[in-house]
Structures are given as C-alpha cells and as structure tokens.
Motif scaffolding. Structure first.
Motif, PDB file in Angstrom:
ATOM      1  N   THR A 190       0.827  -1.206   0.000  1.00 41.80           N
ATOM      2  CA  THR A 190       0.000   0.000   0.000  1.00 41.80           C
ATOM      3  C   THR A 190       0.862   1.257   0.000  1.00 41.80           C
ATOM      4  OG1 THR A 190      -1.725  -1.191   1.214  1.00 41.80           O
ATOM      5  CG2 THR A 190      -1.845   1.212   1.207  1.00 41.80           C
ATOM      6  N   PHE A 191       1.948   1.231   0.768  1.00 38.93           N
ATOM      7  CA  PHE A 191       2.862   2.372   0.811  1.00 38.93           C
ATOM      8  C   PHE A 191       3.516   2.586  -0.550  1.00 38.93           C
ATOM      9  CE2 PHE A 191       6.814   4.546   1.910  1.00 38.93           C
ATOM     10  CZ  PHE A 191       6.327   5.565   2.722  1.00 38.93           C
ATOM     11  N   ASP A 192       3.893   1.502  -1.231  1.00 36.12           N
ATOM     12  CA  ASP A 192       4.478   1.623  -2.573  1.00 36.12           C
ATOM     13  C   ASP A 192       3.480   2.223  -3.557  1.00 36.12           C
ATOM     14  OD1 ASP A 192       6.911   0.648  -1.797  1.00 36.12           O
ATOM     15  OD2 ASP A 192       6.507  -1.413  -2.388  1.00 36.12           O
ATOM     16  N   GLU A 193       2.216   1.802  -3.464  1.00 31.98           N
ATOM     17  CA  GLU A 193       1.199   2.378  -4.343  1.00 31.98           C
ATOM     18  C   GLU A 193       1.021   3.871  -4.075  1.00 31.98           C
ATOM     19  OE1 GLU A 193      -2.329   0.139  -3.791  1.00 31.98           O
ATOM     20  OE2 GLU A 193      -1.510  -1.732  -4.623  1.00 31.98           O
ATOM     21  N   MET A 194       1.068   4.253  -2.808  1.00 29.38           N
ATOM     22  CA  MET A 194       0.951   5.673  -2.479  1.00 29.38           C
ATOM     23  C   MET A 194       2.125   6.460  -3.058  1.00 29.38           C
ATOM     24  SD  MET A 194       0.917   7.484   1.275  1.00 29.38           S
ATOM     25  CE  MET A 194       2.659   7.088   1.464  1.00 29.38           C
ATOM     26  N   LEU A 195       3.334   5.885  -2.980  1.00 32.44           N
ATOM     27  CA  LEU A 195       4.502   6.562  -3.545  1.00 32.44           C
ATOM     28  C   LEU A 195       4.382   6.703  -5.056  1.00 32.44           C
ATOM     29  CD1 LEU A 195       7.449   5.023  -1.498  1.00 32.44           C
ATOM     30  CD2 LEU A 195       6.413   7.269  -1.252  1.00 32.44           C
ATOM     31  N   ASP A 196       3.812   5.696  -5.710  1.00 34.33           N
ATOM     32  CA  ASP A 196       3.606   5.801  -7.155  1.00 34.33           C
ATOM     33  C   ASP A 196       2.684   6.977  -7.494  1.00 34.33           C
ATOM     34  OD1 ASP A 196       5.218   3.661  -7.781  1.00 34.33           O
ATOM     35  OD2 ASP A 196       3.596   2.195  -7.637  1.00 34.33           O
ATOM     36  N   ARG A 197       1.618   7.113  -6.753  1.00 37.91           N
ATOM     37  CA  ARG A 197       0.691   8.210  -7.016  1.00 37.91           C
ATOM     38  C   ARG A 197       1.334   9.555  -6.701  1.00 37.91           C
ATOM     39  NH1 ARG A 197      -5.199   7.207  -4.679  1.00 37.91           N
ATOM     40  NH2 ARG A 197      -5.464   9.067  -5.968  1.00 37.91           N
ATOM     41  N   LEU A 198       2.092   9.623  -5.614  1.00 39.74           N
ATOM     42  CA  LEU A 198       2.760  10.879  -5.276  1.00 39.74           C
ATOM     43  C   LEU A 198       3.789  11.262  -6.328  1.00 39.74           C
ATOM     44  CD1 LEU A 198       3.303  10.536  -1.412  1.00 39.74           C
ATOM     45  CD2 LEU A 198       1.741  12.074  -2.605  1.00 39.74           C
ATOM     46  N   GLU A 199       4.533  10.274  -6.822  1.00 34.73           N
ATOM     47  CA  GLU A 199       5.544  10.574  -7.839  1.00 34.73           C
ATOM     48  C   GLU A 199       4.886  11.109  -9.110  1.00 34.73           C
ATOM     49  OE1 GLU A 199       9.408   8.451  -9.943  1.00 34.73           O
ATOM     50  OE2 GLU A 199       7.833   7.234  -9.058  1.00 34.73           O
ATOM     51  N   ARG A 200       3.776  10.493  -9.507  1.00 32.35           N
ATOM     52  CA  ARG A 200       3.084  10.986 -10.698  1.00 32.35           C
ATOM     53  C   ARG A 200       2.552  12.396 -10.471  1.00 32.35           C
ATOM     54  NH1 ARG A 200       1.034   5.596 -10.738  1.00 32.35           N
ATOM     55  NH2 ARG A 200      -0.911   6.317  -9.784  1.00 32.35           N
ATOM     56  N   ALA A 201       2.028  12.649  -9.261  1.00 25.38           N
ATOM     57  CA  ALA A 201       1.478  13.981  -8.974  1.00 25.38           C
ATOM     58  C   ALA A 201       2.566  15.045  -8.986  1.00 25.38           C
ATOM     59  CB  ALA A 201       0.762  13.968  -7.620  1.00 25.38           C
ATOM     60  N   PHE A 202       3.717  14.762  -8.348  1.00 27.11           N
ATOM     61  CA  PHE A 202       4.786  15.750  -8.311  1.00 27.11           C
ATOM     62  C   PHE A 202       5.432  15.928  -9.679  1.00 27.11           C
ATOM     63  CE2 PHE A 202       4.806  14.913  -3.669  1.00 27.11           C
ATOM     64  CZ  PHE A 202       4.636  16.228  -3.255  1.00 27.11           C
ATOM     65  N   THR A 203       5.515  14.854 -10.457  1.00 27.71           N
ATOM     66  CA  THR A 203       6.043  14.987 -11.811  1.00 27.71           C
ATOM     67  C   THR A 203       5.124  15.866 -12.656  1.00 27.71           C
ATOM     68  OG1 THR A 203       7.047  12.796 -11.661  1.00 27.71           O
ATOM     69  CG2 THR A 203       6.789  13.717 -13.849  1.00 27.71           C
ATOM     70  N   ALA A 204       3.817  15.655 -12.514  1.00 28.49           N
ATOM     71  CA  ALA A 204       2.867  16.504 -13.249  1.00 28.49           C
ATOM     72  C   ALA A 204       2.965  17.947 -12.783  1.00 28.49           C
ATOM     73  CB  ALA A 204       1.445  15.973 -13.045  1.00 28.49           C
ATOM     74  N   GLN A 205       3.202  18.150 -11.478  1.00 29.24           N
ATOM     75  CA  GLN A 205       3.348  19.517 -10.982  1.00 29.24           C
ATOM     76  C   GLN A 205       4.571  20.193 -11.583  1.00 29.24           C
ATOM     77  OE1 GLN A 205       4.598  19.927  -6.945  1.00 29.24           O
ATOM     78  NE2 GLN A 205       3.646  21.923  -6.672  1.00 29.24           N
ATOM     79  N   GLN A 206       5.692  19.477 -11.637  1.00 29.18           N
ATOM     80  CA  GLN A 206       6.899  20.071 -12.220  1.00 29.18           C
ATOM     81  C   GLN A 206       6.701  20.364 -13.706  1.00 29.18           C
ATOM     82  OE1 GLN A 206      10.392  17.656 -12.898  1.00 29.18           O
ATOM     83  NE2 GLN A 206      11.674  19.206 -11.926  1.00 29.18           N
ATOM     84  N   ARG A 207       6.030  19.447 -14.392  1.00 26.22           N
ATOM     85  CA  ARG A 207       5.774  19.684 -15.819  1.00 26.22           C
ATOM     86  C   ARG A 207       4.877  20.911 -16.008  1.00 26.22           C
ATOM     87  NH1 ARG A 207       3.761  15.176 -16.717  1.00 26.22           N
ATOM     88  NH2 ARG A 207       5.698  14.102 -17.229  1.00 26.22           N
ATOM     89  N   PHE A 208       3.884  21.049 -15.131  1.00 25.80           N
ATOM     90  CA  PHE A 208       3.005  22.212 -15.227  1.00 25.80           C
ATOM     91  C   PHE A 208       3.774  23.506 -14.955  1.00 25.80           C
ATOM     92  CE2 PHE A 208       0.453  25.321 -12.893  1.00 25.80           C
ATOM     93  CZ  PHE A 208      -0.499  25.621 -13.852  1.00 25.80           C
ATOM     94  N   VAL A 209       4.665  23.493 -13.960  1.00 22.57           N
ATOM     95  CA  VAL A 209       5.444  24.699 -13.665  1.00 22.57           C
ATOM     96  C   VAL A 209       6.329  25.066 -14.849  1.00 22.57           C
ATOM     97  CG1 VAL A 209       7.276  25.624 -12.195  1.00 22.57           C
ATOM     98  CG2 VAL A 209       5.374  24.386 -11.177  1.00 22.57           C
ATOM     99  N   GLY A 210       6.951  24.032 -15.468  1.00 23.93           N
ATOM    100  CA  GLY A 210       7.796  24.314 -16.619  1.00 23.93           C
ATOM    101  C   GLY A 210       7.004  24.875 -17.789  1.00 23.93           C
ATOM    102  N   ASN A 211       5.849  24.271 -18.061  1.00 23.07           N
ATOM    103  CA  ASN A 211       5.019  24.775 -19.160  1.00 23.07           C
ATOM    104  C   ASN A 211       4.473  26.169 -18.868  1.00 23.07           C
ATOM    105  OD1 ASN A 211       5.423  22.385 -20.538  1.00 23.07           O
ATOM    106  ND2 ASN A 211       3.579  21.412 -19.727  1.00 23.07           N
ATOM    107  N   ALA A 212       4.055  26.389 -17.620  1.00 27.91           N
ATOM    108  CA  ALA A 212       3.555  27.720 -17.260  1.00 27.91           C
ATOM    109  C   ALA A 212       4.651  28.761 -17.378  1.00 27.91           C
ATOM    110  CB  ALA A 212       2.991  27.691 -15.837  1.00 27.91           C
ATOM    111  N   SER A 213       5.875  28.362 -17.007  1.00 21.96           N
ATOM    112  CA  SER A 213       6.998  29.289 -17.134  1.00 21.96           C
ATOM    113  C   SER A 213       7.175  29.735 -18.578  1.00 21.96           C
ATOM    114  CB  SER A 213       8.274  28.615 -16.630  1.00 21.96           C
ATOM    115  OG  SER A 213       9.402  29.412 -16.888  1.00 21.96           O
TER     116      SER A 213
END
Length: 413
Positions: free
Chosen positions: A180-203
């Motif tokens: 369950t902890f590994d699944e949570m980390l997978d979701r967090l990694e995808r969320a933070f990766t999407a956040q970084q991509r959004f910041v780069g695109n917004a920039s």
C-alpha cells in the motif's frame, strides 16, 4: 523569447519533512519492540512464578505427609548423637530424645523447602533473562519489515520519490502495508512529476508573451518621432508589463521553493547578506534609509541562489516599508549551536502582533489583501518562508518596539 523547458528527469521533492524527535533516554522510548519484549517476558515470568508456586506447594505437601516419625526410641540408656542435630546428644530420656528427633526432622524438612525455593528462584531469574533476550530478538525479527518501511520513508522524504520498499515474504499484514505504501509513492511521484511539468510549461507560456510585449514597447519607446502622449502611455504599459513579469517570476519561484533542496552546497550567510545589502543600497539611498550590517561567518548547507533570495526579499521589504525620515535597516548573521541565524531589523510603522501571520500569505500586506502599490507583488515574505522551509529552517517575524519588524531566519548547519 524564453526557451522551452527541458525534459523532466527528476520529480519534485515533497514539501513535508518528518519531525525529528531525539529522546533523552532512547532505551526508555516505548517502541513496539520494547512493548512486545515486555509482554513476552512478563508472560513468561508470570507463568514461571505460578509454576514455582505450584511446585513449592506440592513439595511442601509431600514433605508434610511424610513428616511424621517413622520410629520411636524405647528402652533404657539409649544415647544418639548427630552432627546435623546436636540437640539429640543432650536428651536425658527417651521422651526428650523422641521430641528432639521430631524437631530435627521438621527443621530438615524446612531447610529442604528453603533450598528448593532459593534454587528455583535463581533458575527463574536466569530463565527470565533468557526469555527477555529471546523475546527482544524475536520481536526485532517480526518487526524488521516495519523498520524497512520506516527507513524507506525517511529516504523518500530526504531525497526523491523514486524509492520503493518492495517487501518480500509471506502475504501477511506487513507485506500488505508495504505494498500500500508503494502504491501511495507511485501516485505521489506521478502527482509531483505533473506539478513540475506544469510549472515548466507555465513558465514558458507566461514568460513568452510578456517578453514579446516588453520588446515591442521598448522598440516603440526608442522611436524619437513618437508623440509625447504615446511615449507616456508606452512607459506606463512597460511598467505594468515589468510588474507582471515580476509576478510571474515570483509565482514560479514560490512553486519551486516549496520543494526540498536535493543538491546542497556550503553557503555562507554573511556573504549572502552582504550581497543583499549591496543590491538594496541604491533603493535605500533613494528613500533615505540607512542600511547597516554586522555579518559574522555562518556556513550552512543549501542553495546559494535561493538563500540570497531570502536575504534580498527581507532587506527590500525592510527598506520599502520604513519610515519617511531617519529610517534604518540592520542585517546580522551569526552561528549558534546547531543552527545559523539571519536577522533583519528595521524601523517602520507599528505592526499589530495579530497581523504578523498574515504578512507571510501570498498577496497579503499590512491592512490590505491585494497588491496595488509600487512596493512589490506581495510574494516576498511568502517566497522567503517557502525557501526557509525547503532548507529545513524557519522564519519568525516579531513586532519591534517603537515600530517596524524583526525577521529571524534560522537554518540548520
């Protein structure tokens, strides 16, 4: 024109950090392992005491049942001596001799019970020590997956989200927790990766039109034949465009600084403070504010650009929100036990204590919520707090007696 953002290789780091608690006496910490050890050892000790009591009572009952005299002395002039029971030799007649034999037998029976009890207690103490040690070892073996989960969580918080537990073993509750902890980390990694991509695109998307507008306005202002009205309008639009650029840069920096700092290098806060003072000196001179500093060496591990942003934002705020005449700003750095300290003090208007927390919120100023002046875009203190948190530190604002503020930034060394 701003360049396109590069490929995303490393996901942003989480904004939280586990709270570090250092126990004064680690062995007294009520961990699950200690509690399981005490439970196992306590149950063994209770069972041993019960078993010892039963054995003692059975032995006493058996000795009492066989405690009667199996013989009596009769006849005349009978003399009996014994090293174990010296009172036998002092008997003057058969009655005294029989009584002495009875007392000697009872004493020997009690001595046997006491010896049994003492040896059983020593055996129980030894077995209890072995039981507690065995319980501690078994508890550690049973709880080892939890230790692995805890170590992985600490690495995730301190480095990146790419680590996983990947616990092997039987399909029990601990493996289910790890999965369950590994699944949570997978979701967090995808969320933070999407956040970084959004910041780069917004920039890219936000900087490009603003850069084009600035270029067109500068070209228009460079035309000597332009009417004065258009020149004034162009300057106004250029100032508005510059303000929008500052707002975009501040928002992007705020989004990035909320993440943990992975690559840390030695940074001297004294050098950072000196650079901030030099950059704000011209503005301070224009406003009639004296800027002074007493900066002692204070080396921390972090990002020099972001740490300089903390100092510059605090000094600029101290200069801009000051008194009209006779104002001053004082910047000091020092090294304390386990932490480095940056303090920015300034004169200025009286700040109520209940409004201190509002100053660190984006787009918030004293007695106003939205930006609407030429003093900034309302993100300076928000960025400073985010950068301090990303470095594992904190920033505290306190009202200064007589007006103004005292900003204290503490960072771990």
């Amino acid at each position: 024109m701003a360049a396109s953002p590069g490929p995303v290789t490393v996901p942003p780091k989480p904004t939280w950090e586990p709270k570090q608690q250092e126990a004064t006496y680690p062995w007294l910490r009520p961990t699950i392992r200690i509690r399981l050890t005490l439970l196992y050892g306590g149950m063994f000790l209770i069972a041993g005491i019960l078993l010892l009591s039963i054995i003692y009572m059975l032995a006493a009952q058996a000795l009492n049942d066989a405690g009667g005299l199996v013989f009596q002395v009769s006849g005349t002039n009978v003399r009996i001596s014994s090293d174990t029971c010296p009172q036998l030799g002092a008997a003057q007649n058969n009655g005294q001799l029989n009584e002495a034999i009875k007392d000697c037998t009872a004493a020997q029976r009690q001595h046997a019970l006491d010896s049994l009890l003492n040896r059983a207690l020593l055996a129980l103490v030894g077995l209890s020590i072995i039981a507690f040690a065995f319980g501690y070892a078994m508890a550690g073996r049973v709880l080892s997956p939890l230790g692995r989960i805890n170590r992985t969580a600490r690495r995730v918080a301190g480095t990146d989200l790419s680590r996983r537990i990947e616990l092997d073993g039987p399909d029990d509750e601990l493996k289910e927790l790890a999965d369950t902890f590994d699944e949570m980390l997978d979701r967090l990694e995808r969320a933070f990766t999407a956040q970084q991509r959004f910041v780069g695109n917004a920039s890219h998307e936000l900087r490009t039109p603003l850069a084009i507008n600035r270029t067109l306005l500068e070209v228009h202002l460079s035309d000597p034949d332009a009417p004065p009205e258009l020149q004034q309008l162009g300057k106004t639009l250029l100032a508005t465009n510059e303000r929008s650029e500052q707002l975009v840069e501040g928002l992007l920096l705020l989004a990035r600084s909320d993440n943990q700092i992975v690559e840390r290098k030695p940074v001297d806060l004294a050098e950072v403070a000196d650079r901030a003072i030099d950059q704000a000196r011209a503005e301070a001179a224009a406003k009639g504010v004296e800027v002074r500093g007493e900066c002692a060496p204070a080396v921390v591990q972090g990002n020099g650009v972001l740490l300089e942003r903390i100092a510059l934002n605090l000094v600029q705020n101290a200069v801009r929100y000051n008194v009209p005449e006779g104002g001053w700003v004082e910047v000091t750095t020092e090294l304390q036990t386990g932490q480095a300290l940056l303090v920015v003090s300034n004169t200025g208007p009286v700040v109520p204590a209940y409004e201190i927390d509002n100053l660190f919120e984006p787009f918030r100023r004293l007695r106003t919520e939205r930006t609407g002046s030429d003093k900034g875009v309302g993100l300076g203190l928000s960025i400073a707090r985010s950068v301090a948190r990303a470095h594992g530190g904190r920033i505290i604002a306190m009202p200064r007696e007589g007006g103004g503020l005292v900003m204290r930034v503490t960072l771990p060394v």
